[in-house]
Design a protein around this motif. Structure first.
Motif, mmCIF file in Angstrom:
data_model
loop_
_atom_site.group_PDB
_atom_site.id
_atom_site.type_symbol
_atom_site.label_atom_id
_atom_site.label_comp_id
_atom_site.label_asym_id
_atom_site.label_seq_id
_atom_site.Cartn_x
_atom_site.Cartn_y
_atom_site.Cartn_z
ATOM 1 N N PRO A 75 1.007 -1.107 -0.023
ATOM 2 C CA PRO A 75 -0.148 -0.053 0.077
ATOM 3 C C PRO A 75 0.779 1.287 -0.051
ATOM 4 C CG PRO A 75 -0.118 -1.071 2.106
ATOM 5 C CD PRO A 75 0.503 -2.150 1.169
ATOM 6 N N THR A 76 2.295 1.265 0.437
ATOM 7 C CA THR A 76 3.024 2.457 0.492
ATOM 8 C C THR A 76 3.946 2.709 -0.652
ATOM 9 O OG1 THR A 76 4.652 1.485 2.143
ATOM 10 C CG2 THR A 76 2.518 2.377 3.073
ATOM 11 N N ALA A 77 4.090 1.848 -1.616
ATOM 12 C CA ALA A 77 4.695 1.792 -2.643
ATOM 13 C C ALA A 77 4.753 3.143 -3.472
ATOM 14 C CB ALA A 77 4.481 0.649 -3.673
ATOM 15 N N GLY A 78 6.061 3.467 -3.520
ATOM 16 C CA GLY A 78 6.214 4.794 -4.212
ATOM 17 C C GLY A 78 5.430 6.183 -3.530
ATOM 18 N N VAL A 79 5.350 6.302 -2.297
ATOM 19 C CA VAL A 79 4.834 7.366 -1.601
ATOM 20 C C VAL A 79 6.046 7.907 -0.789
ATOM 21 C CG1 VAL A 79 2.395 6.548 -1.724
ATOM 22 C CG2 VAL A 79 3.614 6.073 0.369
ATOM 23 N N SER A 80 5.713 9.071 -0.316
ATOM 24 C CA SER A 80 6.793 9.781 0.413
ATOM 25 C C SER A 80 6.724 9.233 1.955
ATOM 26 C CB SER A 80 6.675 11.334 0.706
ATOM 27 O OG SER A 80 5.252 11.587 1.225
ATOM 28 N N PRO A 81 7.767 9.306 2.803
ATOM 29 C CA PRO A 81 7.696 8.918 4.190
ATOM 30 C C PRO A 81 6.604 9.345 4.969
ATOM 31 C CG PRO A 81 9.970 9.277 3.553
ATOM 32 C CD PRO A 81 9.032 9.634 2.530
ATOM 33 N N ILE A 82 6.141 10.687 4.702
ATOM 34 C CA ILE A 82 5.082 11.287 5.207
ATOM 35 C C ILE A 82 3.782 10.628 5.133
ATOM 36 C CG2 ILE A 82 3.743 13.198 5.719
ATOM 37 C CD1 ILE A 82 6.358 14.999 5.545
#
Length: 236
Positions: A163-170
């Motif tokens: 679900p968090t592939a390619g998104v920023s740490p925030i």
């Protein structure tokens, strides 16, 4: 011992003649978060697809609430209360945010407005952009649409592939916070995640897969504390 709420037990299978999974077992309890981690090519996404019925098993079985659902199609599993969010191609880009959410409720015959409000409470930015084409959103917002659309089915189990592939740490932290909120409503979460350290921090149960088999299985905190897991899979 009572059976887990959802279990894919001793799953063996693959594509064509080659097996990718070798006796792999995954389970999650009601309202808990189970995280699958491991190196690239470990069979993590394949294991998820097997649980959801997108892969025919040569051995093993899948049970939901004690019922054997191994022979059911993915569509039939959705009707039983399972929702799956693939890593890519998980939204209708030309449709608006609200139309995407409505598509998530295609099996329902009741009033969906209450569920849609719940999704908007969980992801307020989607309410602001509900008339906007989903394809115009940022990567993190697209993931929110994909998760929101899955929640429109009122699932008992929510399965998330990276679900968090390619998104920023925030954005990743925010998505994880929302996933925790979903689990608190009683929905079971089974997810594959590349960001192993962060994912295990929120996991009730963690599975480390290597070459399609279980290498380590424990609570998230226990896996985080295991020296071999840290050295081999969490970067020390």
């Amino acid at each position: 011992m009572a059976e887990p709420f959802l279990i894919g037990e001793s799953m063996t299978g693959g594509y064509g003649a080659a097996d990718i999974l070798h006796g792999c077992t995954l389970a999650v309890e009601k309202g808990q978060i189970a995280v699958i981690v491991g190196p690239n090519g470990a069979g993590k996404s394949t294991a998820m697809k097997a649980v959801f019925g997108m892969l025919r098993l040569r051995a093993g079985h899948v049970k939901l609430e004690g019922e054997d659902i191994t022979a059911l199609t993915p569509q039939a599993r959705v009707a039983k209360g399972m929702a799956f969010v693939p890593q890519t191609h998980n939204i209708f880009t030309s449709m608006t945010v609200e139309e995407n959410l409505e598509m998530g409720a295609f099996l329902r015959r009741d009033d969906i407005r209450g569920t849609m409000e719940q999704v908007y409470e969980l992801f307020p930015i989607l309410k602001d952009k509900r008339r906007q084409a989903a394809g115009e959103l940022s990567g993190g917002q697209r993931q929110q649409v994909a998760v929101g659309r899955a929640l429109m089915t009122q699932p008992k189990v929510l399965m998330l592939d990276e679900p968090t592939a390619g998104v920023s740490p925030i954005v990743m932290d925010e998505l994880f916070d929302r996933i925790i909120e979903v689990a608190r409503t009683g929905i079971s979460i089974l997810m594959v995640e590349q960001n192993a350290r962060q994912a295990l921090m929120i996991a009730d149960k963690g599975y480390v897969l290597v070459q399609g088999a279980n290498r380590f299985t424990d609570t998230g905190p226990a896996l985080m504390a295991d020296p071999e897991v840290r050295r081999s899979f969490l970067g020390g």
